[in-house]
Design a protein around this motif. Structure first.
Motif, PDB file in Angstrom:
ATOM      1  N   ALA A   1      -5.357  17.777 -20.282  1.00 36.07           N
ATOM      2  CA  ALA A   1      -4.276  18.760 -20.218  1.00 36.07           C
ATOM      3  C   ALA A   1      -3.448  18.610 -18.949  1.00 36.07           C
ATOM      4  N   HIS A   2      -3.879  17.777 -18.026  1.00 36.59           N
ATOM      5  CA  HIS A   2      -3.176  17.586 -16.761  1.00 36.59           C
ATOM      6  C   HIS A   2      -2.636  16.160 -16.665  1.00 36.59           C
ATOM      7  N   SER A   3      -1.579  16.030 -15.888  1.00 35.44           N
ATOM      8  CA  SER A   3      -0.997  14.712 -15.648  1.00 35.44           C
ATOM      9  C   SER A   3      -1.412  14.220 -14.267  1.00 35.44           C
ATOM     10  N   ILE A   4      -1.854  12.965 -14.194  1.00 36.71           N
ATOM     11  CA  ILE A   4      -2.368  12.387 -12.946  1.00 36.71           C
ATOM     12  C   ILE A   4      -1.560  11.151 -12.583  1.00 36.71           C
ATOM     13  N   VAL A   5      -1.119  11.109 -11.329  1.00 31.95           N
ATOM     14  CA  VAL A   5      -0.435   9.934 -10.785  1.00 31.95           C
ATOM     15  C   VAL A   5      -1.247   9.405  -9.617  1.00 31.95           C
ATOM     16  N   ILE A   6      -1.459   8.099  -9.580  1.00 31.44           N
ATOM     17  CA  ILE A   6      -2.182   7.456  -8.480  1.00 31.44           C
ATOM     18  C   ILE A   6      -1.268   6.426  -7.837  1.00 31.44           C
ATOM     19  N   ILE A   7      -1.256   6.416  -6.505  1.00 34.68           N
ATOM     20  CA  ILE A   7      -0.456   5.452  -5.758  1.00 34.68           C
ATOM     21  C   ILE A   7      -1.378   4.670  -4.836  1.00 34.68           C
ATOM     22  N   SER A   8      -1.288   3.350  -4.899  1.00 32.66           N
ATOM     23  CA  SER A   8      -2.178   2.482  -4.129  1.00 32.66           C
ATOM     24  C   SER A   8      -1.386   1.482  -3.290  1.00 32.66           C
ATOM     25  N   PRO A   9      -1.256   1.725  -1.986  1.00 28.91           N
ATOM     26  CA  PRO A   9      -0.688   0.701  -1.109  1.00 28.91           C
ATOM     27  C   PRO A   9      -1.692  -0.450  -0.982  1.00 28.91           C
ATOM     28  N   CYS A  10      -1.212  -1.691  -0.945  1.00 24.86           N
ATOM     29  CA  CYS A  10      -2.136  -2.798  -0.757  1.00 24.86           C
ATOM     30  C   CYS A  10      -1.438  -3.975  -0.087  1.00 24.86           C
ATOM     31  N   ARG A  11      -2.228  -4.763   0.611  1.00 29.12           N
ATOM     32  CA  ARG A  11      -1.736  -5.983   1.246  1.00 29.12           C
ATOM     33  C   ARG A  11      -2.900  -6.962   1.359  1.00 29.12           C
ATOM     34  N   ASP A  12      -2.737  -8.141   0.785  1.00 22.34           N
ATOM     35  CA  ASP A  12      -3.748  -9.201   0.875  1.00 22.34           C
ATOM     36  C   ASP A  12      -5.120  -8.706   0.429  1.00 22.34           C
ATOM     37  N   GLU A  13      -5.204  -8.243  -0.804  1.00 24.35           N
ATOM     38  CA  GLU A  13      -6.440  -7.658  -1.322  1.00 24.35           C
ATOM     39  C   GLU A  13      -7.046  -8.492  -2.453  1.00 24.35           C
TER      40      GLU A  13
ATOM     41  N   ASP B   1       2.660  -3.469  -3.502  1.00 29.56           N
ATOM     42  CA  ASP B   1       2.307  -4.698  -2.793  1.00 29.56           C
ATOM     43  C   ASP B   1       3.132  -4.756  -1.512  1.00 29.56           C
ATOM     44  N   ASP B   2       2.473  -4.526  -0.394  1.00 32.19           N
ATOM     45  CA  ASP B   2       3.149  -4.409   0.898  1.00 32.19           C
ATOM     46  C   ASP B   2       3.253  -5.773   1.587  1.00 32.19           C
ATOM     47  N   GLY B   3       3.885  -6.727   0.895  1.00 29.61           N
ATOM     48  CA  GLY B   3       4.142  -8.031   1.499  1.00 29.61           C
ATOM     49  C   GLY B   3       2.951  -8.972   1.523  1.00 29.61           C
ATOM     50  N   SER B   4       2.138  -8.962   0.471  1.00 31.62           N
ATOM     51  CA  SER B   4       0.936  -9.818   0.444  1.00 31.62           C
ATOM     52  C   SER B   4       1.311 -11.297   0.489  1.00 31.62           C
ATOM     53  N   ARG B   5       0.415 -12.071   1.146  1.00 32.10           N
ATOM     54  CA  ARG B   5       0.602 -13.519   1.244  1.00 32.10           C
ATOM     55  C   ARG B   5      -0.471 -14.293   0.480  1.00 32.10           C
ATOM     56  N   ASP B   6      -1.426 -13.590  -0.090  1.00 32.90           N
ATOM     57  CA  ASP B   6      -2.501 -14.258  -0.826  1.00 32.90           C
ATOM     58  C   ASP B   6      -2.232 -14.157  -2.328  1.00 32.90           C
TER      59      ASP B   6
ATOM     60  N   LEU C   1       0.148   0.962 -15.651  1.00 37.82           N
ATOM     61  CA  LEU C   1       0.171   0.366 -14.314  1.00 37.82           C
ATOM     62  C   LEU C   1       1.561  -0.183 -14.022  1.00 37.82           C
ATOM     63  N   ARG C   2       2.106   0.213 -12.872  1.00 38.88           N
ATOM     64  CA  ARG C   2       3.410  -0.271 -12.437  1.00 38.88           C
ATOM     65  C   ARG C   2       3.262  -0.881 -11.045  1.00 38.88           C
ATOM     66  N   VAL C   3       3.925  -1.986 -10.787  1.00 41.17           N
ATOM     67  CA  VAL C   3       3.841  -2.670  -9.498  1.00 41.17           C
ATOM     68  C   VAL C   3       5.178  -2.585  -8.780  1.00 41.17           C
ATOM     69  N   VAL C   4       5.111  -2.206  -7.515  1.00 42.31           N
ATOM     70  CA  VAL C   4       6.289  -2.174  -6.642  1.00 42.31           C
ATOM     71  C   VAL C   4       6.053  -3.185  -5.524  1.00 42.31           C
ATOM     72  N   HIS C   5       7.041  -4.007  -5.245  1.00 38.66           N
ATOM     73  CA  HIS C   5       6.907  -5.018  -4.203  1.00 38.66           C
ATOM     74  C   HIS C   5       7.762  -4.659  -2.989  1.00 38.66           C
ATOM     75  N   LYS C   6       7.148  -4.746  -1.806  1.00 32.95           N
ATOM     76  CA  LYS C   6       7.873  -4.578  -0.548  1.00 32.95           C
ATOM     77  C   LYS C   6       7.927  -5.918   0.171  1.00 32.95           C
ATOM     78  N   ALA C   7       8.966  -6.096   0.980  1.00 31.93           N
ATOM     79  CA  ALA C   7       9.107  -7.342   1.725  1.00 31.93           C
ATOM     80  C   ALA C   7       8.005  -7.458   2.772  1.00 31.93           C
ATOM     81  N   ASP C   8       7.615  -8.686   3.085  1.00 32.06           N
ATOM     82  CA  ASP C   8       6.589  -8.950   4.090  1.00 32.06           C
ATOM     83  C   ASP C   8       7.151  -8.685   5.481  1.00 32.06           C
ATOM     84  N   ARG C   9       6.525  -7.733   6.203  1.00 26.39           N
ATOM     85  CA  ARG C   9       6.967  -7.446   7.571  1.00 26.39           C
ATOM     86  C   ARG C   9       6.337  -8.405   8.570  1.00 26.39           C
ATOM     87  N   GLY C  10       5.409  -9.235   8.091  1.00 26.31           N
ATOM     88  CA  GLY C  10       4.793 -10.232   8.947  1.00 26.31           C
ATOM     89  C   GLY C  10       3.427  -9.853   9.469  1.00 26.31           C
ATOM     90  N   HIS C  11       2.998  -8.613   9.233  1.00 22.33           N
ATOM     91  CA  HIS C  11       1.690  -8.173   9.723  1.00 22.33           C
ATOM     92  C   HIS C  11       1.280  -6.926   8.970  1.00 22.33           C
TER      93      HIS C  11
END
Length: 297
Positions: A7-19, A44-49, A65-75
């Protein structure tokens, strides 16, 4: 017939980098949920793997499942960077929701984790946020990563939307996962981490070890406590208590050292003075309870 959790709606947000080492295991746990989320946004917070490739394959198989990509800040940017990524995910949410979670992707959990969590919210309308207890596996045994019962695990925080919005969401600083639960408490909500088998969170790496190494993580923890407004007696007691955890002895010392380093440098503190005053009152009550033999939970 719909269950209570349906009866409830659930949203999950997962930041990740090189996981790449853990991501597929977390995805498998989410896919196995008896009550899956209505939307899961992984940022995806700029993963390199291989993380982007794993996410692409998962998104092709999982409709919610939806994927959002962010640019790699270098660290890897701890604290504020994680929350920046969280809000990038929140901006991509286009469904209404009753509950929202920030969840890491280096976790394993039971198939009934979400269903059981929603049951806890339904049972107690004053409950603003909930999680299970966090464990890691060492030599085939479950080792608990100590968490005060009033706190909600930063690895998997599930919030009632009303509570999340009332506290103003997450602060973009290292101690966001301490500030939020104290703000919720100040707003009159209960928060809890529950020691139930179906709510166990298995952390697939040692807490605080994602930034270079665990030693740096413990120093950052101490500096974060300074920012949040913690009192030195509480941090000293916490440091002594954490000496029993890996890395033994030195980990607790580094928490205290990080706090003192920030104090000597007169680093910035969280600007809400009333919050800091209420936090210290809560900390002194806990210290008094410890002195009177009421335990540390």
């Amino acid at each position: 017939m719909d269950t209570s959790s349906d009866a409830h709606s659930i949203v999950i947000i997962s930041p990740c980098r090189d996981e790449e080492a853990t991501l597929e295991r977390t995805v498998a746990c989410m896919r196995a949920q008896t009550r899956p989320p209505d939307l899961w946004v992984i940022v995806d917070d700029g993963s390199r793997d291989r993380t982007p490739a794993i996410l692409k394959a998962a998104a092709e198989e999982v409709p919610w499942l939806r994927v959002v990509h962010k640019a790699d800040r270098g660290h890897r940017k701890l604290g504020g960077g994680v929350i920046d990524a969280f809000y990038a995910g929140l901006a991509a949410v286009d469904v209404d929701y009753d509950f929202i979670a920030k969840m890491d992707v280096d976790l394993e959990f039971s198939p009934r984790y979400l269903e059981r969590s929603i049951e806890c919210f339904d049972r107690d309308p004053e409950l603003g946020a909930v999680s299970g207890k966090v464990y890691r596996i060492e030599d085939g045994e479950l080792i608990e990563e100590f968490l005060i019962d009033e706190m909600v695990a930063g690895q998997f925080k599930l919030y009632r939307r009303e509570a999340f919005e009332k506290i103003g969401g997450f602060v973009r600083e290292v101690m966001w996962d301490g500030i939020d639960f104290h703000r919720a408490r100040m707003e009159g909500f209960k928060t809890a981490s529950l020691a139930e088998p179906e709510l166990r969170i298995i952390h697939l790496r040692l807490m605080g070890s994602s930034d270079a190494n665990v030693y740096r993580g413990r120093l950052r923890w101490g500096r974060g406590q300074w920012f949040m407004g913690s009192s030195f007696p509480y941090i000293l007691a916490s440091g002594v208590f954490r000496m029993r955890e890996k890395p033994y002895f030195i980990g607790g010392m580094l928490i205290v050292a990080g706090f003192l380093q920030a104090a000597l440098r007169r680093e910035r503190r969280y600007e809400d003075r009333e919050f800091r005053r209420q936090l210290r009152r809560w900390q002194y009550r806990r210290l008094l309870g410890l002195i009177l033999g009421r335990g540390v939970r």
